[in-house]
Design an enzyme around this catalytic site. Structure first.
Site, short mmCIF file in Angstrom:
data_model
loop_
_atom_site.label_atom_id
_atom_site.label_comp_id
_atom_site.label_asym_id
_atom_site.label_seq_id
_atom_site.Cartn_x
_atom_site.Cartn_y
_atom_site.Cartn_z
N GLY A 142 0.98 -1.41 0.05
CA GLY A 142 0.04 0.19 -0.08
C GLY A 142 0.85 1.19 0.02
N ALA A 143 0.47 2.33 -0.69
CA ALA A 143 1.26 3.51 -1.12
C ALA A 143 1.72 4.22 0.27
CB ALA A 143 0.34 4.43 -1.85
N CYS B 260 -8.82 -4.61 -3.31
CA CYS B 260 -7.21 -4.33 -2.80
C CYS B 260 -7.32 -4.13 -1.53
CB CYS B 260 -6.43 -3.70 -3.74
SG CYS B 260 -4.63 -3.72 -3.29
N SER C 7 -6.59 -0.78 0.83
CA SER C 7 -6.08 0.64 0.96
C SER C 7 -6.27 0.90 2.62
CB SER C 7 -6.77 1.60 0.12
OG SER C 7 -6.96 2.78 0.68
N LYS D 242 -0.31 12.11 -2.94
CA LYS D 242 -0.16 10.97 -4.04
C LYS D 242 -0.01 11.54 -5.32
CE LYS D 242 -1.79 7.33 -1.30
NZ LYS D 242 -2.75 6.45 -0.82
N ASP E 18 -2.66 4.82 -5.80
CA ASP E 18 -1.13 4.90 -5.75
C ASP E 18 -0.67 6.10 -6.07
OD1 ASP E 18 0.07 2.21 -4.68
OD2 ASP E 18 -1.80 1.88 -5.78
N ASN F 251 -4.45 2.84 -9.39
CA ASN F 251 -4.67 1.84 -8.27
C ASN F 251 -4.30 0.50 -8.77
OD1 ASN F 251 -5.10 1.76 -5.17
ND2 ASN F 251 -7.15 0.94 -5.96
N LYS F 252 -4.48 -0.38 -7.63
CA LYS F 252 -4.39 -1.72 -7.91
C LYS F 252 -5.03 -2.23 -9.24
CE LYS F 252 -2.34 -4.30 -5.97
NZ LYS F 252 -0.90 -4.48 -6.72
N ARG G 85 9.64 0.31 -5.91
CA ARG G 85 8.42 0.21 -6.65
C ARG G 85 8.30 1.27 -7.38
NH1 ARG G 85 3.53 -2.40 -3.49
NH2 ARG G 85 3.05 -3.16 -5.90
#
Ligand code: RUB
Length: 317
Positions: A19-20, A129, A131, A234, A198, A208-209, A61
Site C-alpha cells: 500500500g502506498a 485491494c 487501502s 499522491k 497509488d 490503483n491496484k 516500486r
C-alpha cells in the site's frame, strides 16, 4: 551506510510492506535510520548517502509518487540547510521525517472524517485491494456507530483483499469476500464503491491496484457512485510535464508458479482509471472532482511542483 535503505527497499519490493502509504512510511523511516547510523564525515558524503538511499527506494516500486514526494522533500530540507556538520544535517533529516509523518497522519484523519460522512446506515460498500486509507475511513464510520456492510474483492494475484476482509471482520463489520470476476454480478448489491490510489495524474486520472479500472467501469454501468480515497500527496508532479505514470510490472511467479515453459505471463500491478469514471476524490481538502486535484494540490503543497520544476529546469514547466 545504504544497507538500511537496501533492507527497506527489499521489504517494499517483496510486498512485505504493502500500500502506498505504508510504502512511503517505510521509506521515510529508512532515511531516519540512515541519518542515525551515518558515519559520513562531510556534508557531501552525507548527501551522497541520502541520494544512494533515494535511488534504491525509488527503484523498489515504480508507481509510488507519495514515497517519491516524501523522500525528495526530506532530502531537499537537508540540501537547503547551510549546515556543514553531519550531526546537524542528520538532525535535519529526523525533524523533516517527523514533520512529514505528522502531515501524513493528519491527512488520514481528515480524509476519514470527511469520508465517513458519505457512509449512511444500511449501506453496502464495495472495495478492491487493500487501502489503509479506505479501511481507516471505514473504521471511523464504524466508531461513529454507522451500520454498513463491506464487499471485498480478493484481488489476484496476491490477495490483498484478504487483508481488507480480516480488518473489516476485526472491526465487527459484516463482510462478503468475492473473487475478482464476481464483481460485475455483485456490484448491484453495493451502494457505493471506495478505492485507494497509488498515484493521481495532472489530468485527474487515478492509478490503483490492477482491476480498479474494471470496477470503475462496472460501477458506471451499474450506476453506483465510485470514489477514490487518497491524500493529495499522491499527486505525481512529473505528469504535469507530460510524463506518463510508470506502471510497475511484477514477477510472473505471482500469477502462476512453475507455469508451462514458453507461456507468456503479464503481471501489471496497477491500472489507470480515467477521471470520467470517478465521482470524486475524498482527500484532505474535501470531496473534490478529479480534474481539480492538480490545482488543489498546487495550493496545498506548492513544494511538490517546485521540487519537480527544479529537477527539470529545462523542461516545459
Ligand atoms: C495497494 C493498492 C492500494 C493503494 C492505496 O497495492 O493498490 O489501493 O496503494 O493504499 P499494493 P493506501 O498491495 O500492490 O501495494 O491507502 O494504504 O495508501
Amino acid at each position: 551506510m545504504t544497507q538500511t535503505a537496501r533492507v527497506a527497499a527489499d521489504r517494499i519490493r517483496r510486498l512485505e510492506v504493502q500500500g502506498a502509504r505504508n510504502v512511503a512510511i517505510t521509506a521515510i523511516k529508512a532515511l531516519e535510520a540512515l541519518a542515525k547510523e551515518t558515519t559520513a564525515e562531510t556534508r557531501e558524503e552525507f548527501l551522497r548517502e541520502l541520494e544512494e538511499a533515494r535511488d534504491l527506494l525509488f527503484e523498489s516500486r515504480t508507481t509510488e509518487p507519495l514515497m517519491r514526494n516524501a523522500v525528495r522533500w526530506i532530502i531537499s530540507q537537508v540540501e537547503s540547510s547551510g549546515e556543514r556538520q553531519t550531526t546537524a544535517l542528520a538532525k535535519r533529516v529526523s525533524s523533516a521525517a517527523t514533520l512529514f509523518l505528522k502531515e501524513l497522519d493528519a491527512s488520514k484523519d481528515c480524509i476519514a472524517e470527511i469520508g465517513a460522512k458519505r457512509i449512511r446506515d444500511g449501506m453496502v460498500i464495495l472495495t478492491h485491494c487493500h487501502s489503509s486509507t479506505v479501511t481507516y475511513l471505514l473504521s471511523r464510520a464504524k466508531k461513529e456507530d454507522k451500520t454498513f456492510e463491506v464487499i471485498c474483492t480478493e484481488t489476484r494475484p496476491v490477495f490483498q483483499g484478504r487483508i481488507t476482509a480480516k480488518e473489516m471482520l476485526e472491526l465487527g463489520v459484516k463482510t462478503t469476500f468475492i473473487v475478482d470476476s464476481a464483481a460485475r454480478s455483485l456490484i448491484r448489491n453495493a451502494d457505493l464503491v471506495l478505492v485507494g490510489a497509488d498515484a493521481i495524474t495532472s489530468e485527474g486520472n487515478v492509478i490503483n491496484k490492477i482491476g480498479t479500472s474494471t470496477i470503475a467501469l462496472l460501477a458506471h454501468e451499474a450506476r453506483k457512485p465510485f470514489y477514490v480515497v487518497a491524500e493529495l500527496l499522491k499527486f505525481d508532479p512529473a505528469t504535469v510535464c507530460g510524463e506518463y505514470e510508470q506502471i510497475e510490472e511484477r514477477s510472473p511467479d505471482e500469477v502462476w508458479k512453475n507455469a508451462p515453459e514458453k507461456l507468456l505471463i503479464r503481471n501489471p500491478a496497477f491500472d489507470i482509471t480515467r477521471r470520467d469514471f470517478i465521482h470524486g476524490v475524498i482527500c484532505e481538502e474535501g470531496v473534490i472532482p478529479p480534474h481539480a486535484v492538480a490545482e488543489v494540490t498546487r495550493r496545498r503543497y506548492p513544494w511538490i511542483f517546485k521540487q519537480h520544476s527544479a529537477r527539470f529546469s529545462n523542461a516545459c514547466c
